[in-house]
Scaffold this motif. Structure first.
Motif, PDB file in Angstrom:
ATOM      1  N   LEU A  29      25.588  31.874  37.197  1.00 28.91           N
ATOM      2  CA  LEU A  29      25.525  33.229  37.746  1.00 28.91           C
ATOM      3  C   LEU A  29      24.342  34.023  37.196  1.00 28.91           C
ATOM      4  N   ASP A  30      24.139  33.925  35.872  1.00 24.41           N
ATOM      5  CA  ASP A  30      23.133  34.813  35.264  1.00 24.41           C
ATOM      6  C   ASP A  30      22.327  34.166  34.141  1.00 24.41           C
ATOM      7  N   LEU A  72      22.473  36.160  25.683  1.00 25.94           N
ATOM      8  CA  LEU A  72      22.645  37.040  26.842  1.00 25.94           C
ATOM      9  C   LEU A  72      21.288  37.562  27.293  1.00 25.94           C
ATOM     10  N   TYR A  73      21.101  37.625  28.593  1.00 27.50           N
ATOM     11  CA  TYR A  73      19.882  38.188  29.163  1.00 27.50           C
ATOM     12  C   TYR A  73      20.284  39.437  29.923  1.00 27.50           C
ATOM     13  N   GLY A  74      19.805  40.562  29.507  1.00 29.89           N
ATOM     14  CA  GLY A  74      20.167  41.790  30.210  1.00 29.89           C
ATOM     15  C   GLY A  74      19.204  42.892  29.822  1.00 29.89           C
ATOM     16  N   GLY A  75      18.847  43.745  30.788  1.00 27.66           N
ATOM     17  CA  GLY A  75      17.939  44.854  30.512  1.00 27.66           C
ATOM     18  C   GLY A  75      16.597  44.382  29.993  1.00 27.66           C
ATOM     19  N   GLY A 133      12.543  30.685  22.258  1.00 25.94           N
ATOM     20  CA  GLY A 133      11.371  31.191  21.552  1.00 25.94           C
ATOM     21  C   GLY A 133      11.388  32.656  21.156  1.00 25.94           C
ATOM     22  N   ARG A 134      12.210  33.481  21.791  1.00 30.34           N
ATOM     23  CA  ARG A 134      12.182  34.906  21.450  1.00 30.34           C
ATOM     24  C   ARG A 134      13.576  35.496  21.572  1.00 30.34           C
ATOM     25  N   LEU A 135      14.000  36.199  20.547  1.00 30.14           N
ATOM     26  CA  LEU A 135      15.251  36.961  20.624  1.00 30.14           C
ATOM     27  C   LEU A 135      14.909  38.405  20.272  1.00 30.14           C
ATOM     28  N   ASP A 136      15.456  39.342  21.031  1.00 31.15           N
ATOM     29  CA  ASP A 136      15.137  40.753  20.800  1.00 31.15           C
ATOM     30  C   ASP A 136      16.194  41.460  19.968  1.00 31.15           C
ATOM     31  N   SER A 137      17.418  40.974  20.031  1.00 27.15           N
ATOM     32  CA  SER A 137      18.465  41.618  19.244  1.00 27.15           C
ATOM     33  C   SER A 137      19.565  40.618  18.892  1.00 27.15           C
ATOM     34  N   ILE A 138      20.318  40.996  17.874  1.00 27.58           N
ATOM     35  CA  ILE A 138      21.439  40.172  17.410  1.00 27.58           C
ATOM     36  C   ILE A 138      22.666  41.064  17.354  1.00 27.58           C
ATOM     37  N   VAL A 139      23.772  40.581  17.894  1.00 32.02           N
ATOM     38  CA  VAL A 139      25.030  41.319  17.768  1.00 32.02           C
ATOM     39  C   VAL A 139      26.083  40.392  17.165  1.00 32.02           C
ATOM     40  N   PHE A 140      26.804  40.904  16.195  1.00 32.63           N
ATOM     41  CA  PHE A 140      27.936  40.156  15.656  1.00 32.63           C
ATOM     42  C   PHE A 140      29.167  40.573  16.456  1.00 32.63           C
ATOM     43  N   MET A 141      29.278  39.990  17.646  1.00 31.84           N
ATOM     44  CA  MET A 141      30.393  40.281  18.551  1.00 31.84           C
ATOM     45  C   MET A 141      30.998  38.977  19.066  1.00 31.84           C
ATOM     46  N   GLY A 142      30.675  37.873  18.394  1.00 30.38           N
ATOM     47  CA  GLY A 142      31.245  36.593  18.793  1.00 30.38           C
ATOM     48  C   GLY A 142      32.635  36.429  18.193  1.00 30.38           C
ATOM     49  N   MET A 143      32.936  35.229  17.752  1.00 29.11           N
ATOM     50  CA  MET A 143      34.262  35.002  17.174  1.00 29.11           C
ATOM     51  C   MET A 143      34.344  35.633  15.783  1.00 29.11           C
ATOM     52  N   GLY A 144      35.487  36.255  15.500  1.00 34.42           N
ATOM     53  CA  GLY A 144      35.712  36.755  14.155  1.00 34.42           C
ATOM     54  C   GLY A 144      35.466  38.243  13.992  1.00 34.42           C
ATOM     55  N   ALA A 181      27.035  45.218  31.766  1.00 39.34           N
ATOM     56  CA  ALA A 181      27.186  44.311  32.898  1.00 39.34           C
ATOM     57  C   ALA A 181      27.930  43.047  32.463  1.00 39.34           C
ATOM     58  N   GLU A 182      28.695  42.523  33.384  1.00 37.86           N
ATOM     59  CA  GLU A 182      29.430  41.290  33.122  1.00 37.86           C
ATOM     60  C   GLU A 182      28.438  40.127  33.027  1.00 37.86           C
ATOM     61  N   GLN A 183      28.568  39.334  31.988  1.00 34.90           N
ATOM     62  CA  GLN A 183      27.650  38.191  31.840  1.00 34.90           C
ATOM     63  C   GLN A 183      28.413  36.960  31.378  1.00 34.90           C
ATOM     64  N   GLY A 184      28.060  35.838  31.946  1.00 29.91           N
ATOM     65  CA  GLY A 184      28.604  34.554  31.483  1.00 29.91           C
ATOM     66  C   GLY A 184      30.067  34.340  31.786  1.00 29.91           C
ATOM     67  N   ALA A 185      30.616  35.053  32.797  1.00 32.54           N
ATOM     68  CA  ALA A 185      32.049  34.936  33.073  1.00 32.54           C
ATOM     69  C   ALA A 185      32.428  33.527  33.533  1.00 32.54           C
ATOM     70  N   ASP A 186      31.510  32.836  34.241  1.00 34.72           N
ATOM     71  CA  ASP A 186      31.855  31.509  34.768  1.00 34.72           C
ATOM     72  C   ASP A 186      31.885  30.430  33.687  1.00 34.72           C
ATOM     73  N   ILE A 187      31.385  30.745  32.485  1.00 36.95           N
ATOM     74  CA  ILE A 187      31.437  29.751  31.393  1.00 36.95           C
ATOM     75  C   ILE A 187      32.282  30.283  30.229  1.00 36.95           C
TER      76      ILE A 187
END
Ligand code: SF4
Length: 346
Positions: free
Chosen positions: A75-76, A96-99, A148-159, A323-329
């Motif tokens: 999807l995205d 995640l790819y957004g904005g 190759g490039r990450l713009d931000s990191i969020v600790f919003m995964g497991m835990g 925005a909703e992202q990665g819902a299909d996985i």
């Protein structure tokens, strides 16, 4: 044996001084570990041989864990990475790819003890805390997947990051160290369900990271049904500690609000959230819920989401919809379950 990457550069300096060697070697060692990604002591160069041999007797350098499984959203383009560590503990990360930005969503624990009723991770229970090197491994794999490039990191995964704060803090310090990846702390966010001592520890630290709080609902009675941690840390205390954080750090917080149909998406709920949000410098992030296998919650409709958004905005609250992202996985908010929920094959 302890891995040397579970230490910060000042700690390495202390270790090296205690061995009677020059403190400057700590920076060279740090460069090797985080710029050159040395995966063994043999790959650590530029240190006196005697020092390297003594360090190798006491500390290991295991290669970073690499994802056992990768899923890409049709999807995205969202990427979900499943890690299986040497003891069998698992964790997931998401790119995640957004904005126009690439964000790595990292896990701080394998599973989670908080048991939020809407969350697939909470249903797993806590397996164990992740070590700093296991958090770094997620970052490196996300960087490679991005690529190759990450713009931000969020600790919003497991835990819940504040229930593994010493290790999360070490990982953040190592990621942001100028002798390593030098990732800006201002682009790192920690999201908490409301662990008050953790918020206070962040307020008292000199970290320049961002703080997000999962409010879920501004009604404390309803929150107790959705977020078991409410019993230990009532929302009123969470917000009081967030205000203290804002005042001490001269920063705002992000209030995360997942919208569940018929539960917390009513106009009355929006007014209650607006009243709460007016009490501190904040931005509200409205998050679309994605049903997980076995969860009884449904996402709010576009109509009720729009109405909720407008009520907040009409009350002068700065508000965004995520925005909703990665819902299909099963990579979306509340869906990370280390492969336990139904994920389509890549
Ligand atoms: Fe843990 Fe966060 Fe899930 Fe709650 S929402 S169970 S704190 S991972």
């Amino acid at each position: 044996m302890q891995d040397i990457r579970d230490h910060t550069r000042p700690e390495l300096r202390h270790i090296i001084i205690s061995l009677g060697e020059k403190p400057a070697h700590a920076t060279r060692l740090f460069n090797c570990l985080y710029r050159d990604n040395a995966a063994s002591w043999a790959q650590v160069t530029g240190l006196p041989q005697n020092l390297r041999a003594r360090l190798a007797r006491e500390y290991s350098i295991a290669p970073y864990a690499w994802p056992a499984h990768t899923l890409v959203s049709r999807l995205d383009g969202t990427v979900k990475l499943l890690f299986r560590f040497e003891d069998g503990a698992t964790a997931e990360s998401v790119v995640l790819y957004g904005g126009g930005r690439r964000t790595a969503c990292l896990s701080s624990q394998s599973g989670c003890a908080c048991g939020c009723s809407f969350c697939a991770t909470g249903a797993l229970g806590l397996k164990r805390n992740l070590a700093p090197r296991e958090i770094l491994a997620q970052f490196e794999a996300c960087l490679s997947a991005a690529p190759g490039r990450l713009d931000s990191i969020v600790f919003m995964g497991m835990g819940e990051p504040f229930l593994n704060w010493p290790n999360v803090k070490t990982a953040i310090l190592n990621l942001s160290d100028s002798a390593g990846r030098y990732f800006p702390q201002s682009r790192i966010s920690v999201s908490t369900v409301g662990i008050v001592p953790g918020i206070t520890a962040l307020a008292e630290s000199d970290l320049k990271i961002n703080l997000a709080i999962s409010v879920i609902t501004a009604d404390e009675t309803q929150r107790a049904e959705l977020v078991p941690m409410q019993a230990e840390y009532p929302l009123s205390e969470v917000i009081a500690s967030a205000k203290d954080y804002c005042a001490r750090r001269n920063k705002k917080v992000f209030l995360e609000y997942i919208l569940f149909a018929g539960i917390n998406d009513t106009p009355a709920c929006a007014l209650e959230l607006a009243a709460l949000a007016k009490t501190l410098p904040c931005t509200v992030n409205l998050i679309r819920y994605n049903s997980s296998a076995g969860r009884q919650f449904c996402p709010a409709t576009p109509e009720s989401t729009k109405r909720f958004h407008e009520i907040l905005r009409g009350n002068g609250i700065r508000v965004y919809e995520r925005a909703e992202q990665g819902a299909d996985i099963n990579a979306a908010c509340g869906q990370l379950a280390a492969g336990k929920n139904a994920s389509p094959k890549p």
